[in-house]
Design an enzyme around this catalytic site. Structure first.
Site, mmCIF file in Angstrom:
data_model
loop_
_atom_site.group_PDB
_atom_site.id
_atom_site.type_symbol
_atom_site.label_atom_id
_atom_site.label_comp_id
_atom_site.label_asym_id
_atom_site.label_seq_id
_atom_site.Cartn_x
_atom_site.Cartn_y
_atom_site.Cartn_z
ATOM 1 N N CYS A 149 0.839 -1.090 -0.021
ATOM 2 C CA CYS A 149 -0.008 -0.091 -0.084
ATOM 3 C C CYS A 149 1.022 1.227 -0.024
ATOM 4 O O CYS A 149 1.816 0.980 0.750
ATOM 5 C CB CYS A 149 -0.716 -0.190 1.431
ATOM 6 S SG CYS A 149 -1.816 1.257 1.526
ATOM 7 N N PHE A 153 -7.560 6.520 -1.670
ATOM 8 C CA PHE A 153 -8.102 7.623 -2.347
ATOM 9 C C PHE A 153 -7.241 8.172 -3.579
ATOM 10 O O PHE A 153 -6.257 7.864 -3.889
ATOM 11 C CB PHE A 153 -8.429 8.603 -1.383
ATOM 12 C CG PHE A 153 -7.156 9.165 -0.805
ATOM 13 C CD1 PHE A 153 -6.253 10.141 -1.558
ATOM 14 C CD2 PHE A 153 -6.674 9.050 0.243
ATOM 15 C CE1 PHE A 153 -5.394 10.691 -1.049
ATOM 16 C CE2 PHE A 153 -5.585 9.527 0.921
ATOM 17 C CZ PHE A 153 -4.840 10.150 0.240
ATOM 18 N N HIS A 211 -3.471 6.844 -3.398
ATOM 19 C CA HIS A 211 -3.286 6.169 -2.444
ATOM 20 C C HIS A 211 -3.881 4.742 -2.558
ATOM 21 O O HIS A 211 -5.111 4.748 -2.482
ATOM 22 C CB HIS A 211 -3.582 6.665 -1.016
ATOM 23 C CG HIS A 211 -3.441 6.007 0.107
ATOM 24 N ND1 HIS A 211 -4.313 6.087 1.202
ATOM 25 C CD2 HIS A 211 -2.604 4.889 0.617
ATOM 26 C CE1 HIS A 211 -3.771 5.268 2.172
ATOM 27 N NE2 HIS A 211 -2.698 4.741 1.713
ATOM 28 N N HIS A 244 4.433 1.803 1.894
ATOM 29 C CA HIS A 244 4.144 1.851 3.031
ATOM 30 C C HIS A 244 4.177 0.550 3.915
ATOM 31 O O HIS A 244 4.477 0.394 5.144
ATOM 32 C CB HIS A 244 2.541 2.242 3.466
ATOM 33 C CG HIS A 244 2.323 3.865 3.147
ATOM 34 N ND1 HIS A 244 1.105 4.306 2.872
ATOM 35 C CD2 HIS A 244 3.261 4.872 3.039
ATOM 36 C CE1 HIS A 244 1.008 5.617 2.909
ATOM 37 N NE2 HIS A 244 2.461 6.139 2.679
ATOM 38 N N ASN A 245 3.831 -0.425 3.227
ATOM 39 C CA ASN A 245 3.725 -1.748 4.048
ATOM 40 C C ASN A 245 4.545 -2.678 3.229
ATOM 41 O O ASN A 245 4.415 -3.328 2.176
ATOM 42 C CB ASN A 245 2.197 -2.394 3.721
ATOM 43 C CG ASN A 245 1.308 -1.581 4.522
ATOM 44 O OD1 ASN A 245 1.690 -0.770 5.392
ATOM 45 N ND2 ASN A 245 0.156 -2.033 4.390
ATOM 46 N N HIS A 282 3.794 7.765 7.882
ATOM 47 C CA HIS A 282 3.063 7.449 6.683
ATOM 48 C C HIS A 282 1.575 8.102 6.500
ATOM 49 O O HIS A 282 1.037 7.997 5.668
ATOM 50 C CB HIS A 282 3.078 5.829 6.399
ATOM 51 C CG HIS A 282 1.816 5.319 6.911
ATOM 52 N ND1 HIS A 282 1.306 5.524 8.312
ATOM 53 C CD2 HIS A 282 0.643 4.531 6.392
ATOM 54 C CE1 HIS A 282 0.130 4.998 8.578
ATOM 55 N NE2 HIS A 282 -0.086 4.190 7.481
ATOM 56 N N ALA A 332 -1.760 9.885 8.957
ATOM 57 C CA ALA A 332 -2.397 10.548 10.092
ATOM 58 C C ALA A 332 -2.643 9.461 11.082
ATOM 59 O O ALA A 332 -2.285 9.926 12.280
ATOM 60 C CB ALA A 332 -3.792 11.157 9.971
#
Lengths: 136, 479
Positions: free
Chosen positions: B107, B213, B243, B335-336, B402, B404
């Site tokens: 992601c 999004f 994203h 991110h992952n 990464h 909020a």
């Protein structure tokens, strides 16, 4: 209702209870159906179409079987684009499960990535209870 | 269910930097290294009531953990590892854990600069948004723009964004500005199950649901004018942020390998603090198989973002008549992921790689300033373009926050917020919302998330990233 949505900080937590293991498995499957369709109540089993899919798995206990069963349902959900509400168990023992599941074509309101092992399956005075955390 | 009796309290950790805290190694007998996390007094209060810190401590018990287990300021409860977790393990003796990567492999987020400015954009905003909404499916229905056979899917899995560019989705320059050039060479499509392939085949070029999004943003603030000038970024310029991740394919790879690793745990006699941390030695067959499958899923995610980029460019070209190459990819970050970096296998679970100036792994155009690290906010709030630092390389294995980070469950958010009202509120603020579901909107309401400004400020003050610009949304496409 055989299932209940419980509070979880980031994922989805469903509790299902029943007199037998089969009831718990079915309740959990219907909880998934309710979540995916955005409904609080389960869609009636009558909605399920005639076409069935066979799920046959082995495991090392009821929790393991339940997680595998739910992940099979999620795979079928995404590839067949169906929501599954009806199940006939041919066999459900501690290490193996064979069942026919039935679903209906539907749009999804929500998505579930997978059923996780942050979960439990326990015997209770009234029967059995499972709590499963789903990654969403 | 996991016990919460071990809830970590203030007395269990010490402050070792302005925004840095440490839970010492002797906090629990099974810890093999200390656990560190970045936070602020405001965030700390909330964090203490959560299971996330206990999850962080659990990661410090993994075999081969190097220096310390870490968490970024957007830390919150995840599966196995906390979201925001960064754990580096020795690549020869260490473990690899699917729980350290997550269900949505790679992601990630990318940022596109359009060269258009607010006034011109606003004149055809609806038209553009409609075009994007039509060509980039959001939510759970709809097939992606890339229609492919299972055979061709293997090429995408092994060659990643490189093959996507070859097929006409983007340019060679896009590859340069993508982490790992959009391809992990360790990918092996043969290690990805047919079920995973079937689940993901039609999803290349789709956003999916949840917090994913496509956002149209404007430059709302410039913190580092020198860098902004260098990148030719000006106030009110229009950007696009994308994203999303590896969709159903990645979810199935995670599901498959968690089962495989459950069996491997017994075989290798691995003891873990939490059943969610199933792992295998990186150098075992199971560890290598997962690493190769995860790499393939990561490549799939890069292709997905590459296809969406091409669709976005076409939409801007059709609506505004600008050439596609005017829409430039600033950078794409994962991110992952678990990646080999030097002698370590670095797990980033909801964390961004943020290499500093001079690092040979970042493109030449950024080499003297540091790697762009994109910090997306929650829906309706600001996002940031930041840069990695030397200090991040020294302190955080080259990582930063990464996003909020969630504070309110989806369930609670749904109860507290009505999607339709939120839509009206955001539209009043000038943010056009194109969403497939009101329920999805409510779940992603800004109140469900930590304050993004605070996350950006903590990372900047701690010196692990540097703020360049702030972006604010003007249009959102989501599931």
């Amino acid at each position: 209702m055989k299932f209940e949505f419980l509070e979880h900080p980031s994922d989805l937590l469903i509790k299902a209870a029943g007199k037998t293991e089969k009831e718990v498995f079915k309740g959990m499957m219907q909880g998934v159906a309710a979540y995916l369709s955005g409904e609080v109540e389960t869609k009636p089993e009558a909605l399920a179409e005639e076409q069935s899919y066979i799920i046959e798995i082995e495991g090392d206990g009821y929790l393991n079987l339940l997680i595998k069963f739910l992940n099979e349902i999620l795979y079928l959900t995404e590839t067949e684009r169906k929501i599954f509400t009806k199940v006939d168990f041919e066999e459900l023992a501690e290490i193996s499960l064979k069942a026919k599941v039935y679903g209906y074509k539907s749009e999804f309101v929500e998505q579930i990535k997978g059923a996780t092992y942050r979960s439990s399956f326990e015997k209770t005075p009234k029967g059995f209870e499972a709590r499963v955390v789903f990654d969403i | 269910m996991c016990s919460i009796s071990n809830m970590i309290q203030k007395k269990d950790f010490k402050q070792i930097g302005k925004y840095l805290y440490e839970i010492p190694k002797n906090f629990r007998d099974d810890m093999k290294a200390p656990a560190r996390f970045y936070s602020s007094p405001a965030f700390l209060e909330k964090l203490l009531g959560e299971r996330a810190l206990e999850q962080l401590v659990n990661t410090a018990t993994l075999d081969g953990v190097y220096k310390y287990a870490l968490a970024m300021p957007d830390i919150h409860e995840g599966y196995g590892f906390p979201i925001g977790g960064v754990v580096a393990l020795d690549k020869t003796k260490g473990l690899i854990s699917p729980g350290g990567v997550g269900y949505d492999i790679n992601c990630g987020v990318r940022l596109l600069k359009t060269g258009l400015f607010l006034e011109e954009f606003n004149s055809k905003k609806r038209e553009l948004m409609e075009e994007v909404f039509k060509t980039v499916p959001a939510g759970l229905a709809g097939k992606g723009a890339a229609r492919i056979s299972l055979e061709e899917l293997d090429k995408f899995l092994e060659w990643g964004a490189e093959y996507a560019v070859e097929k006409g989705f983007g340019t060679a320059k896009d590859l340069e500005n993508t982490e790992e050039n959009g391809r992990l060479k360790t990918a092996d499509a043969g290690k990805v199950s047919d079920r995973a392939k079937k689940r993901g085949k039609d999803q290349l070029g789709t956003l999916g649901s949840g917090n994913h999004f496509l956002e149209i943003q404007r430059v709302a603030g410039i913190f580092d004018k020198k860098v902004a000038d260098r990148l030719n970024i000006q106030p009110d310029e229009v950007f696009v942020m994308i994203h999303t991740g590896s969709r159903g394919l990645g979810h199935q790879v995670a599901t498959d390998y968690i089962e495989i690793m459950r069996a491997a745990m017994k075989k290798y006699n691995i003891k873990i603090a939490d059943p969610e941390l199933v792992s295998a030695p990186l150098n075992s067959k199971e560890g290598q198989d997962y690493f190769k499958a995860m790499s393939a899923a990561a490549n799939f995610a890069w292709v997905n973002r590459q296809v969406i980029t091409e669709m976005t460019r076409r939409a801007f070209n059709r609506v505004f008549g600008i050439p596609k190459e005017q829409v430039v990819l600033i950078y794409d970050v994962a991110h992952n992921m678990a990646k080999i970096e030097g002698n370590l296998i670095v797990h980033r679970k909801g964390a961004t790689r943020a290499f500093g100036p001079g690092n040979p792994n970042i493109p030449l155009i950024y080499r003297d300033i540091g790697q762009p690290a994109i910090l997306p906010g929650s829906m309706g709030t600001a996002s940031y373009l930041m840069l990695g630092t030397k200090k991040a390389e020294e302190e955080t294995f080259g990582s930063t926050a990464h996003g909020a980070g969630r504070v309110l469950s989806r369930h609670k958010a749904k109860r507290m917020v009505k999607g339709e009202e939120l839509r009206k509120e955001l539209e009043k603020e000038g943010i056009a919302i194109f969403s497939t579901s009101n329920v999805g909107l409510a779940e992603e309401a800004p109140i469900a998330y930590k304050n993004i400004e605070e996350v950006a400020n903590i990372t900047a003050s701690a010196g692990i990233a540097k703020k360049v610009i702030q972006l604010r949304p003007i249009g959102v496409v989501k599931g």
